[in-house]
Design a protein around this motif. Structure first.
Motif, mmCIF file in Angstrom:
data_model
loop_
_atom_site.group_PDB
_atom_site.id
_atom_site.type_symbol
_atom_site.label_atom_id
_atom_site.label_comp_id
_atom_site.label_asym_id
_atom_site.label_seq_id
_atom_site.Cartn_x
_atom_site.Cartn_y
_atom_site.Cartn_z
ATOM 1 N N VAL A 107 -43.260 60.602 56.408
ATOM 2 C CA VAL A 107 -44.151 60.245 57.505
ATOM 3 C C VAL A 107 -43.359 59.951 58.778
ATOM 4 O O VAL A 107 -43.722 60.382 59.859
ATOM 5 C CB VAL A 107 -45.030 59.037 57.098
ATOM 6 C CG1 VAL A 107 -45.784 58.495 58.287
ATOM 7 C CG2 VAL A 107 -46.006 59.442 56.002
ATOM 8 N N ALA A 108 -42.246 59.258 58.632
ATOM 9 C CA ALA A 108 -41.437 58.916 59.808
ATOM 10 C C ALA A 108 -40.858 60.151 60.476
ATOM 11 O O ALA A 108 -40.605 60.156 61.682
ATOM 12 C CB ALA A 108 -40.313 57.966 59.412
ATOM 13 N N GLY A 161 -52.466 64.091 50.192
ATOM 14 C CA GLY A 161 -51.935 65.260 50.883
ATOM 15 C C GLY A 161 -50.472 65.552 50.666
ATOM 16 O O GLY A 161 -49.929 66.464 51.253
ATOM 17 N N PHE A 162 -49.786 64.798 49.806
ATOM 18 C CA PHE A 162 -48.381 65.095 49.571
ATOM 19 C C PHE A 162 -48.242 66.139 48.485
ATOM 20 O O PHE A 162 -48.840 66.023 47.430
ATOM 21 C CB PHE A 162 -47.649 63.823 49.109
ATOM 22 C CG PHE A 162 -47.298 62.912 50.238
ATOM 23 C CD1 PHE A 162 -48.243 62.053 50.773
ATOM 24 C CD2 PHE A 162 -46.016 62.897 50.754
ATOM 25 C CE1 PHE A 162 -47.928 61.216 51.823
ATOM 26 C CE2 PHE A 162 -45.684 62.043 51.801
ATOM 27 C CZ PHE A 162 -46.643 61.200 52.334
ATOM 28 N N ARG A 163 -47.429 67.135 48.757
ATOM 29 C CA ARG A 163 -47.200 68.150 47.731
ATOM 30 C C ARG A 163 -45.855 68.805 47.991
ATOM 31 O O ARG A 163 -45.302 68.729 49.084
ATOM 32 C CB ARG A 163 -48.301 69.199 47.759
ATOM 33 C CG ARG A 163 -48.412 69.932 49.093
ATOM 34 C CD ARG A 163 -49.850 70.367 49.347
ATOM 35 N NE ARG A 163 -49.943 71.294 50.468
ATOM 36 C CZ ARG A 163 -50.111 70.909 51.730
ATOM 37 N NH1 ARG A 163 -50.179 69.656 52.048
ATOM 38 N NH2 ARG A 163 -50.208 71.828 52.694
ATOM 39 N N MET A 172 -39.505 71.898 49.330
ATOM 40 C CA MET A 172 -39.882 71.149 50.524
ATOM 41 C C MET A 172 -41.059 70.235 50.170
ATOM 42 O O MET A 172 -41.853 70.543 49.291
ATOM 43 C CB MET A 172 -40.351 72.098 51.637
ATOM 44 C CG MET A 172 -39.441 73.268 51.907
ATOM 45 S SD MET A 172 -37.930 72.734 52.724
ATOM 46 C CE MET A 172 -38.195 73.340 54.361
ATOM 47 N N ILE A 173 -41.146 69.144 50.884
ATOM 48 C CA ILE A 173 -42.295 68.249 50.710
ATOM 49 C C ILE A 173 -43.182 68.392 51.936
ATOM 50 O O ILE A 173 -42.709 68.254 53.072
ATOM 51 C CB ILE A 173 -41.854 66.782 50.593
ATOM 52 C CG1 ILE A 173 -40.880 66.624 49.426
ATOM 53 C CG2 ILE A 173 -43.071 65.877 50.400
ATOM 54 C CD1 ILE A 173 -40.254 65.250 49.351
ATOM 55 N N VAL A 174 -44.451 68.667 51.699
ATOM 56 C CA VAL A 174 -45.397 68.753 52.806
ATOM 57 C C VAL A 174 -46.250 67.497 52.773
ATOM 58 O O VAL A 174 -46.817 67.146 51.738
ATOM 59 C CB VAL A 174 -46.304 70.001 52.666
ATOM 60 C CG1 VAL A 174 -47.276 70.078 53.825
ATOM 61 C CG2 VAL A 174 -45.458 71.263 52.600
ATOM 62 N N SER A 175 -46.328 66.807 53.903
ATOM 63 C CA SER A 175 -47.070 65.544 53.913
ATOM 64 C C SER A 175 -48.261 65.586 54.856
ATOM 65 O O SER A 175 -48.795 64.560 55.247
ATOM 66 C CB SER A 175 -46.139 64.400 54.311
ATOM 67 O OG SER A 175 -45.613 64.620 55.603
ATOM 68 N N VAL A 176 -48.670 66.775 55.266
ATOM 69 C CA VAL A 176 -49.846 66.921 56.127
ATOM 70 C C VAL A 176 -50.822 67.861 55.426
ATOM 71 O O VAL A 176 -50.416 68.685 54.619
ATOM 72 C CB VAL A 176 -49.467 67.493 57.508
ATOM 73 C CG1 VAL A 176 -48.736 66.458 58.338
ATOM 74 C CG2 VAL A 176 -48.645 68.754 57.369
#
Lengths: 253, 187
Positions: A107-108, A161-163, A172-176
């Motif tokens: 998130v940051a 929404g984290f995947r 990769m981590i997608v947080s949106v």
């Protein structure tokens, strides 16, 4: 499952009560033996966990292998802090804490990478901060990229929404909530091969897509902040902070 | 602060950093990064004034990228709007045209508002609240201000911060024998 495969061997295709009775018997038998096999495997896994408990707790690589053994059997040793597995291995807290820290890092970093970040970069950031986690009553800094991916998969079962997505050999981590399709992933994979950068032309060369298709995908990534534009002497290229950062000296798994 | 090798942020080597981003959210992030870079650089080297056409930050030779004059204007305007920069030169007019040509920008590491709150907080902590008095000199060079944002501050800047405080009713200024002995009474 086994019952399914048996069906394909002609069981149930012929008519007649004799055959269908036999078919039912076979089905019941194969279901039963499947269950028995699973139970036996569960026992084996439980024994393994008891015997190698401290290694599982201390060695990220062994831990990963162990989780891989559990998965096809539907065993989730991380499911709860309490219960059988929670008491045996005590790993629930660890993954939970890790997931929270990973989520914070994601998130940051969103304002600079649009909400996509490599597991390697997350690990690097946490290492640089000297972040430690409680694992089986001990403070540890020893965790792997796989641990991070596992922690995120826990997060996604909780929603939010984290995947994780695969880009080439990287995770990769997608947080949106942005929907990334295979075109977007393909472009990021190409970027990975070129130090984080692509142009409409290089994308088209590799994929044979139309200009419209290439631009559409790139524009979405740009609009989401996952790509930044570079205009240099009339040439436009698209750079991916998440991929570009991965190229920095990251520590190993 | 001692002049030392300045550590450029990672983004300074990211080519798109030198293209003003078309996507607004990304541009905001970018301008924020440029602002931070400008402030850190000028503070580290104790440069009080940024001279637009002389500033070495706009071009990264190793990277082969540089900002064009439109880009630079955008960045400067953003700096001014943030309160961390002030034009020192105003309009100039020649016989043929009157135009606003700004070339010299005063860099404010801390805005007068930020200085005001830093000073007031320090004053409270050091027991000056409720009528305590100190001099302007003590604020920028006294023993008790080590590590404070206003330590070593330009007197003029300090006074602007103090004006803000006065305006807020948190202090009053009175004259001393010399300007650095001017006093501040905190409330």
């Amino acid at each position: 499952t086994m019952a399914h495969r048996r069906r394909g061997v002609g069981v149930g295709r012929s008519s007649g009560p004799k055959f269908s009775k036999k078919a039912e018997e076979l089905k019941a038998m194969s279901a039963e033996s499947a269950m028995e096999t699973v139970k036996k495997l569960e026992v084996k896994i439980t024994d393994f966990a008891k015997k190698h408990k401290s290694e599982i707790q201390e060695d990220p690589a062994l831990r990963q292998k162990f989780l891989q053994m559990c998965a096809p059997l539907g065993i989730d040793p991380l499911l709860s802090k309490k219960g059988f597995w929670g008491s045996l291995l005590g790993m629930g807290d660890f993954y939970y804490e890790l997931a929270v820290k990973v989520a914070e890092v994601c998130v940051a970093s969103r304002s600079r990478n649009g909400g996509i970040i490599s597991v390697a970069e997350v690990k690097n950031i946490l290492s640089q901060r000297g972040t430690k986690f409680q694992l089986a009553g001990q403070s540890t800094k020893k965790y792997s990229r796989d641990d991070i991916a596992t922690a995120i998969s826990k997060l996604s079962t909780l929603g939010g929404g984290f995947r994780t997505v695969k880009v080439g050999a990287s995770t990769m981590i997608v947080s949106v909530p942005t929907e990334l399709d295979s075109d977007h992933m393909e472009i990021m994979k190409l970027a990975q091969e070129e130090e984080g950068c692509v142009t409409v032309n290089t994308v088209r060369q590799e994929t044979q897509w139309s200009e419209e298709r290439a631009k559409r995908a790139l524009d979405l990534l740009l609009s989401q902040g996952m790509a930044w534009l570079d205009m240099d002497r009339g040439v436009e290229s698209y750079w991916f902070p998440s991929v570009w950062k991965e190229g920095f000296g990251m520590d190993d798994a | 602060m001692v002049k030392s090798d300045f550590e450029f942020p990672e983004f300074y080597n990211f080519p798109p950093f030198f293209t003003i981003q078309p996507v607004l959210a990304t541009r905001e992030k970018q301008l924020h990064l440029w602002r931070e870079l400008i402030l850190r650089y000028h503070t580290a080297y104790k440069i009080k004034t940024l001279i637009v056409h002389d500033c070495p930050l706009w071009k990264n030779t190793n990277l082969g990228r540089e900002l064009d004059s439109t880009d630079i204007s955008i960045i400067m305007n953003d700096l001014i709007e943030s309160g961390h920069g002030e034009w020192e030169d105003l309009t100039t007019s020649t016989s043929t045209s009157t135009s606003a040509v700004h070339t010299r920008c005063r860099i404010l590491w801390r805005t007068p508002q930020q200085l005001a709150s830093d000073i007031y907080e320090w004053a409270q902590v050091h027991g000056f609240g409720g009528g305590g008095v100190c001099t302007v000199y003590e604020l920028h060079s006294g023993e008790d201000v080590h590590g404070m944002s206003f330590q070593g501050a330009d007197e003029e800047l300090l006074r602007r911060g103090l004006e803000v405080l006065e305006h807020q009713g948190k202090c009053t200024m009175f004259q001393g024998d010399t300007s650095s002995e001017d006093g501040i009474k905190f409330y």
